[in-house]
Write a protein that holds these residues in place. Structure first.
Motif: not given
Length: 83
Positions: A70-74, A76-81
């Motif tokens: 799981v990549p860091p939130a920043d 991610m290509p989207h905000k959905n997780g």
């Protein structure tokens, strides 16, 4: 890990398999297959894991898995997780 219960027990006993925390998100059974989607945390970080198992006569007879970090939130290509 080789076939059978003894090699699995040995792998856990000698530390070949690290401590894992499974947070099961979804379980999809159909016929003799079960698909489990989980968030897995270990000392290496967080991963999305799909386990696929075949069950026969109440015993797990085959297993496949797919693991993705799981990549860091920043990153991610989207905000959905992922979960």
């Amino acid at each position: 890990i080789a076939d059978g219960t003894a090699p699995v027990k040995e792998a856990f006993a000698n530390g070949a398999i690290p401590a894992l925390c499974y947070d099961i998100k979804y379980v999809f059974p159909q016929n003799d297959l079960v698909v489990v989607y989980s968030k897995v945390t270990s000392s290496q970080g967080v991963s999305a894991v799909v386990d696929i198992v075949r069950v026969r006569d109440g015993k797990l007879v085959e297993h496949w898995d797919v693991v993705e970090a799981v990549p860091p939130a920043d990153k991610m290509p989207h905000k959905n997780g992922m979960f």
